[in-house]
Design a protein around this motif. Structure first.
Motif, PDB file in Angstrom:
ATOM      1  N   GLU A   1      -5.063 -12.532  -8.535  1.00 46.87           N
ATOM      2  CA  GLU A   1      -5.881 -11.361  -8.252  1.00 46.87           C
ATOM      3  C   GLU A   1      -6.959 -11.692  -7.238  1.00 46.87           C
ATOM      4  O   GLU A   1      -8.071 -11.175  -7.304  1.00 46.87           O
TER       5      GLU A   1
ATOM      6  N   THR B   1      -3.286  -3.612  -8.412  1.00 44.17           N
ATOM      7  CA  THR B   1      -3.742  -2.802  -7.286  1.00 44.17           C
ATOM      8  C   THR B   1      -3.487  -1.311  -7.488  1.00 44.17           C
ATOM      9  O   THR B   1      -4.350  -0.484  -7.226  1.00 44.17           O
ATOM     10  N   GLU B   2      -2.301  -0.969  -7.985  1.00 38.47           N
ATOM     11  CA  GLU B   2      -1.940   0.443  -8.073  1.00 38.47           C
ATOM     12  C   GLU B   2      -2.270   1.036  -9.435  1.00 38.47           C
ATOM     13  O   GLU B   2      -1.718   2.051  -9.814  1.00 38.47           O
TER      14      GLU B   2
ATOM     15  N   VAL C   1      -5.413  -7.305  -2.571  1.00 38.56           N
ATOM     16  CA  VAL C   1      -6.484  -6.441  -3.087  1.00 38.56           C
ATOM     17  C   VAL C   1      -6.894  -6.751  -4.532  1.00 38.56           C
ATOM     18  O   VAL C   1      -7.970  -7.251  -4.789  1.00 38.56           O
ATOM     19  N   ALA C   2      -6.029  -6.403  -5.464  1.00 35.47           N
ATOM     20  CA  ALA C   2      -6.328  -6.809  -6.835  1.00 35.47           C
ATOM     21  C   ALA C   2      -5.077  -7.356  -7.489  1.00 35.47           C
ATOM     22  O   ALA C   2      -4.916  -7.288  -8.693  1.00 35.47           O
TER      23      ALA C   2
ATOM     24  N   ASP D   1      -9.072 -11.171  -4.768  1.00 35.81           N
ATOM     25  CA  ASP D   1      -9.360  -9.875  -4.149  1.00 35.81           C
ATOM     26  C   ASP D   1      -9.676  -9.990  -2.678  1.00 35.81           C
ATOM     27  O   ASP D   1      -9.689  -8.988  -1.990  1.00 35.81           O
TER      28      ASP D   1
ATOM     29  N   PHE E   1       0.983  -5.733  -2.035  1.00 36.47           N
ATOM     30  CA  PHE E   1      -0.046  -6.564  -2.659  1.00 36.47           C
ATOM     31  C   PHE E   1       0.257  -6.770  -4.141  1.00 36.47           C
ATOM     32  O   PHE E   1       0.102  -7.863  -4.681  1.00 36.47           O
ATOM     33  N   ALA E   2       0.718  -5.688  -4.776  1.00 44.45           N
ATOM     34  CA  ALA E   2       1.059  -5.804  -6.190  1.00 44.45           C
ATOM     35  C   ALA E   2       2.200  -6.782  -6.371  1.00 44.45           C
ATOM     36  O   ALA E   2       2.189  -7.617  -7.277  1.00 44.45           O
TER      37      ALA E   2
ATOM     38  N   ASN F   1       4.219  -1.751  -3.941  1.00 45.68           N
ATOM     39  CA  ASN F   1       3.066  -2.102  -3.124  1.00 45.68           C
ATOM     40  C   ASN F   1       3.174  -3.592  -2.843  1.00 45.68           C
ATOM     41  O   ASN F   1       3.424  -4.376  -3.752  1.00 45.68           O
TER      42      ASN F   1
ATOM     43  N   SER G   1       5.083  -0.999  -8.750  1.00 45.88           N
ATOM     44  CA  SER G   1       4.032  -0.345  -7.976  1.00 45.88           C
ATOM     45  C   SER G   1       4.476   0.025  -6.577  1.00 45.88           C
ATOM     46  O   SER G   1       3.825   0.826  -5.927  1.00 45.88           O
TER      47      SER G   1
END
Lengths: 445, 222, 105, 428
Positions: A247, A258-259, A253-254, A249, A154-155, A152, A150
């Motif tokens: 996850e 996330t992506e 994020v998730a 949140d 967060f990912a 990312n 991703s």
């Protein structure tokens, strides 16, 4: 299924098709059925979870779409599938695309060894239990792929958390099942279920116990402790609160999702809920007898089976329905407990999670394996294995002694390990505090 | 039936060899690790084809579920080298030398030996179709606790030592770690700062040595 | 299986895998890549062992036992090796095998 | 578990002593027990503030919560149901206190004099920026602005959130329904102030603009009554060129215009009223006379038990200036008209009360307005007298129109008002 298809085609119609065609047909039928069931379970579980958690929070939950909101998951699915599929520009396209598939495929494969009722198992592998957990560990690869592809942070963080958690908690899960495997001496899930006939005492342990399908392992001290550990580990494997760190949140994020959007996100969601269903089902199968319950054994004795070829197919049907009913009732009850825990407890921190898994659950399962060995030695072993003092005991006395000893061992181990764990956590905090005092003093001033 | 098995074997062999080639040639280390997982899968499938079910499951459990995850983790923790632009293979004559060594080993040593040697394969059971007596999981377990007990325990010790060793090697000094205090801990700290405990250390004790700083990248370049 | 595919075919596949692993272990500059090559070689050995068990003496379990021992060793090797990679990365901020040459005179 | 909660009371929940030596992990079970209680209790509705279990959800579109009286959402303006007069006097208190400055208003002005009237001409609240603080309602000395309970204000049109007086107006009965006790507290004072304010509002100023039919009815009658007066009023309204005319010419012109208007209005069989050929002897006298006549006419129409408030006013006082006299006459006429309107409520036909009231009152007010308009022309005694006469007639007709539709026709010289009034009566 092979027998049914074979009987229908070759006996009833007399077409005399070769064996591999019948095997292909029956396997295709089973696969189709399971692939239809799995998304349905996911749809139902999302609805079920939302309704149950809403009740726990003094709300009503989804109640608009369809009668009592039953069509809500379908509406959600339509929404999800009509969303745009977005791939980030910096993403590793192929890995990003493959990750959801790699996550979903193992969960579907896990259905292969799950027995739904008496004689209703897609494949009866002799290493079925091991297969179940080996396959479930593959989805960790998919999570890592999602996180890495991703681009990312967060990912990536979510994937690292998810994988660390899954790898860590696989160990207590497998070790706790190992205790049960020691009790029965088999890795086949079907035989594990068949060993749970009886009435609070397994008829495998004490011959002559009436068979009401209630000889579950949960009624033994070893099984109880193993169940507790396994259920906690299953919560972590299925990323359920309080272990939903991957996850979280409010933090990342998730997580690894996330992506992802649209259908791919839906696949992650599907995998997660199907995994939860399977973990609940396997807990029900191993510790609560699966399809075992009052009446199933009696019905199945009169049905067509390899042991009894000239039975009545009506009993097949009845035993199947009752067995599936028992299994699903137990599974949904466990899922309710999962939701209940979600309603009750806050999320753990990563280090708390790791400490709990490595410093408490794993020692506990090791002790549990020792008590499983004691149980087996007292119940099964005789002079030929060198256990001579139980030679003249009646089976029920052996059972009672084994029960008392393992119970004592497990309770003492539980209390002692909990104390040690709590003390070590407190000590850890104190040490940390001391070490950081200097730097923090400077920061605070 | 034999043709089907041959086709399946061919596919699996192609998967294993192709994935292995990708492992050693792709530039992106993450992709290499993913191809490695594919290769492990192929090997697991080959075990299934060889009717070693337990080993196939263990292959998936250990290699796919643990070792490849470990590798991916290590890649993530050493992430700055995963870029596409970084040269992943040794350059020049060294590359050709290694390639030549490998190819020669395969073409000159392995293949002729394997082909020319007459293997003492036992005859299949008399009526074709009857299942061969195969050693199963139970025999495996029994072998571990009777025949190979010492080796089994040595393997256990090896794993324990490896576990401890890995922790010791990868352990980060506590003093280097950064950790954010929770509110409760900070509160506790403030309380302690307000009421400091009596100092027991003697006044003449030397100040602790400054912490070793990790070598910066600039120094590495030199 | 034993009737359809000759033992030599399995052994050739295992040999190819071994050689590819060797090439990877020798030519990769990345330490993690080197470890991957070693894993490939260990897998090739495992295939050999299982093939010998299946073709030559299926009634005895030694081949599988050996394979499991090798899996154990591989796991231990991977754990220690990757721990070393991480330790090296922490100290040198690189995982390039050529760069870690502080013992060179 | 129920916790007794009262307003303003601080609740302390005892967490219970930690039992010292329990099996580890029991605290988790305690937490789960709490959640279980909530789950098990969630199959019934929540019983109120003292109940912490049970479903709290209102299934909103079907099931609406009973809002507490003090609930406040957006400000509204109140008007009186009976008189349809707004309570607002445009004192600007709310505009001054409004924190986000979203209230804007203009004060109504008497068109006759240009002086401010205690009524509001236009009132605007920007609902989109209103923060529902309720300060405007708190500060309003006339209890004219109150906070509404209506909360479904969402709209796709941003402009709709700038709300004008038509949409702001609500009858008092509406507010009484949503907040009975709160209205009961302020009712008497508010109504008293309203009565006082109504007296100071000429014409239809201060009436709720959204009651279109009431105003229209009133205006129609007024116009009907004003038709007679337009002839003198119209040239008088344009005094710039009319100033040069001699009185004789003016009178002739007036008569002609009036005749034309009357003919236009009434259509057939209406003979133009004869304008007095000679000038009136004394201006003030004429004005007073007109007023008295108007008063008498009004009294005729009103119920016998109505207090003769207007009659008791100093009629004999002689205002020195013409305009003053004219205005006085107009005011008196207006009052008389209102009296007449009120009196007509007590008319014999009970079923018609509601219907006759809107039919009669607005025309009366309209008559008074046109009379006042006519009186703006200075130094025109004739016009003033005419206006007074017209007012008288209008008033009488209004009174008659309430009780008897045939009454206007008997009055003779102002036939033009007949069709309008009888139309109203017929409509009602």
């Amino acid at each position: 299924m092979y027998d049914i298809v074979n009987g229908l085609i070759n006996t009833t119609f007399g077409w005399n098709w070769p064996g591999w065609v019948i095997a292909l047909i029956s396997h295709l039928l089973v696969t189709t059925l399971l692939f239809a069931i799995a998304p349905f379970q996911m749809l139902f579980l999302t609805y079920y979870e939302r309704r149950a958690i809403a009740r726990m929070q003094d709300r009503i939950g989804p109640n608009r779409v369809g009668p009592a909101g039953l069509l809500q998951p379908i509406a959600d699915g339509v929404k999800m599938f009509t969303k745009e599929d977005i791939v980030p520009a910096a993403a590793d396209r192929w890995v990003h695309f493959l990750a959801p598939c790699v996550v979903v495929a193992p969960t579907m494969l896990m259905f292969a060894v799950l027995p739904w009722g008496p004689g209703m198992v897609p494949v009866d592998l002799n290493v079925g239990l091991l297969f179940f957990f080996a396959i479930s560990s593959i989805s960790a690869v998919g999570l890592l792929m999602a996180g890495l592809a991703s681009s990312n942070k967060f990912a990536l963080l979510g994937a690292m958390r998810a994988v660390a958690q899954m790898v860590s908690y696989e160990i207590p899960a497998v070790l706790s099942l190992l205790a049960v495997v020691m009790l029965t001496g088999t890795l086949s899930i079907v035989q594990l279920i068949e060993a749970q006939a009886g009435l609070f005492i397994s008829s495998a342990d004490v011959p002559g116990v009436p068979d009401l399908g209630l000889g579950w392992f949960i009624f033994t001290p070893v099984g109880l402790l193993a169940f507790i550990v396994f259920f906690i580990a299953a919560l972590a494997e299925g990323e359920r609160t309080p272990f939903d760190i991957p996850e979280a949140d409010s933090e990342i994020v998730a997580g690894y999702m996330t992506e992802y959007s649209g259908m791919k996100f839906g696949l992650f969601y599907l995998a997660q809920y199907v995994l939860n269903f399977l973990l609940c089902a396997i807990a029900a199968v191993i510790f609560f007898g699966g399809w075992q319950g009052p009446g199933v054994g009696w019905l199945y004795d009169r049905a067509i089976s390899p042991a009894n070829p000239d039975g009545n197919w009506v009993f097949n049907l009845l035993a199947g329905f009752l067995g599936v009913f028992y299994l699903l009732a137990k599974t949904y009850a466990f899922f309710f407990v999962m939701v209940w825990l979600r309603g009750a407890f806050p999320r753990l921190r990563v280090d708390q999670l790791m400490d709990f898994g490595w410093k408490f659950l794993i020692p506990l399962t090791l002790v549990n394996i020792v008590s499983a060995a004691i149980w087996v030695a007292l119940l099964r072993w005789g002079p030929e294995q060198g256990i001579t003092f139980t030679q003249n005991w009646t089976p029920i006395l052996r059972w009672g002694v084994a029960f008392a000893v393992t119970l004592a061992v497990n309770i003492v181990a539980y209390i002692a390990l909990a104390r040690i764990f709590a003390a070590s956590q407190a000590e850890q905090g104190r040490i940390d505090l001391d070490e950081y005092r200097d730097t923090l003093t400077a920061t605070l001033r | 039936m034999a043709t089907v098995i041959q086709i399946i074997f061919g596919l699996i062999a192609a998967l294993i060899v192709g994935a292995a080639v990708m492992v050693v040639t792709v530039r992106n280390v993450i992709h290499a690790a993913l191809w490695l997982i594919a290769c492990f899968f192929g090997v697991g499938a080959l075990y299934l084809l060889l009717e070693a079910e337990f080993l196939a499951v263990v292959q998936v459990l250990v290699y796919v579920g643990a070792i490849s995850i470990l590798i991916l983790f290590a890649i993530m923790l050493t992430r700055q080298v995963t870029g596409e632009g970084v040269r992943q293979l040794v350059g020049g004559w060294r590359l050709w030398l290694t390639a030549a060594i490998s190819a020669l080993l395969f073409a000159v040593a392995i293949v002729p030996t394997v082909i020319s040697h007459s293997w003492n394969v036992p005859a299949p059971p008399a009526p074709p179709g009857t299942p061969e007596p195969l050693a199963g999981v139970a025999e495996l377990g029994r072998a571990f606790v009777y025949e190979f007990l010492l080796q089994f325990q040595v393997a256990g010790v090896l794993l324990t030592v490896a576990l401890i060793g890995a922790i010791v090697i990868a352990f980060e000094e506590r003093a280097r770690r950064r950790r954010v205090l929770t509110l409760a801990e900070e509160h506790e700290l403030r309380k302690r700062l307000a009421h400091p405990p009596p100092v027991e250390a003697p006044a003449g004790e030397p100040a602790p040595a400054p912490r070793a700083t990790p070598i910066s990248e600039g120094e590495v370049q030199q | 299986m034993t009737a359809a595919v000759p033992l030599e075919a399995v052994l050739v596949v295992a040999g190819a895998l071994f050689c590819i692993g060797l090439f990877g272990a020798l030519s990769r500059r990345n330490l993690v890549g080197v470890l991957m090559g070693i894993e490939l070689m260990l897998n090739a050995v495992n295939i050999n062992l299982v093939a010998f068990w299946r073709y030559l003496e299926p009634r005895f379990i030694s081949g599988q036992t050996f394979a499991i021992f090798i899996i154990c060793v591989a796991a231990a090797e991977a754990a220690v090796g990757l721990a070393m990679v991480i330790a090296i990365y922490r100290n040198w901020l690189t995982v390039n095998a050529d760069a870690v040459d502080s013992l060179r005179g | 578990m129920t916790v007794k909660i009262e307003r303003g009371q601080i609740v302390t929940v005892e967490r219970g002593k930690r039992t010292a030596r329990r099996l580890p992990g029991m605290g988790l079970l305690d937490g789960m027990a709490v959640v279980w209680k909530h789950w098990a209790g969630s199959f019934r509705k929540n019983q109120g503030f003292n109940d912490i279990h049970g479903v709290f959800t209102y299934e909103y579109p079907e099931e609406r919560p009973k809002l507490p009286e003090a609930y406040r959402n957006m400000p509204i303006l109140l008007y009186d149901d009976e008189t349809s007069h707004e309570l607002c006097t445009s004192c600007f208190q709310c505009e001054r206190i409004c924190p986000p400055q979203v209230i804007h208003m203009t004060q109504a002005k008497d068109p006759a004099t240009g002086k401010p009237v205690p009524a509001v001409a236009e009132f605007v609240i920007e609902y989109d920026a209103c923060m529902s603080c309720g300060f405007c309602a708190e500060v309003c000395p006339f209890d004219a602005i109150k906070m509404d309970h209506e909360f479904e204000l969402s709209t796709a049109d941003h402009q709709k959130l700038t709300v004008f007086k038509e949409q702001l107006n609500r009858p008092i009965s509406y507010y009484e329904r949503i907040a009975p006790t709160m209205w009961a507290e302020v009712r008497d004072g508010a109504m008293k102030k309203l009565q006082g304010n109504i007296k100071r509002r000429p014409d239809v100023i201060g009436m709720a603009p959204n009651l279109a039919e009431k105003i229209a009815a009133r205006r129609r009658e007024l116009e009907a009554a004003a038709a007679a007066a337009t002839a003198p009023a119209a040239p008088a309204a344009a005094p710039a060129e009319g100033r040069k005319l001699t009185p004789e010419e003016k009178a002739a012109k007036l008569a002609a215009i009036k005749a034309a208007n009357a003919a236009k209005k009434a259509g057939d069989t209406v003979e133009p009223p004869v304008a007095p050929a000679g000038a009136a002897p004394a201006d003030e006298k004429a004005a007073r006379l007109a007023a008295i006549r108007a008063k008498n006419a009004a009294r005729k129409g009103e119920a016998p038990d109505a207090p003769p408030v207007v009659a008791g006013e100093p009629a004999g006082e002689a205002p020195p200036a013409d305009e003053k006299a004219a205005r006085l006459a107009a005011i008196r006429a207006k009052n008389a008209a209102r009296k007449a309107a009120e009196g007509s409520d007590g008319a014999p036909v009970e079923a018609n009360v509601a219907a006759t009231e809107p039919a009669a009152a607005p025309p009366a007010a309209g008559a008074a307005t046109s009379a006042a308009e006519a009186a703006t022309a200075p130094a025109d005694e004739k016009a003033a007298r005419l206006a007074a006469i017209r007012a008288k007639n209008a008033a009488r007709k209004a009174a008659g129109g309430g009780s008897d539709a045939a009454a206007p026709t008997t009055t003779g010289n102002v036939d033009s008002g007949g069709p309008g009034a009888s139309d109203d009566a017929a409509l009602s």
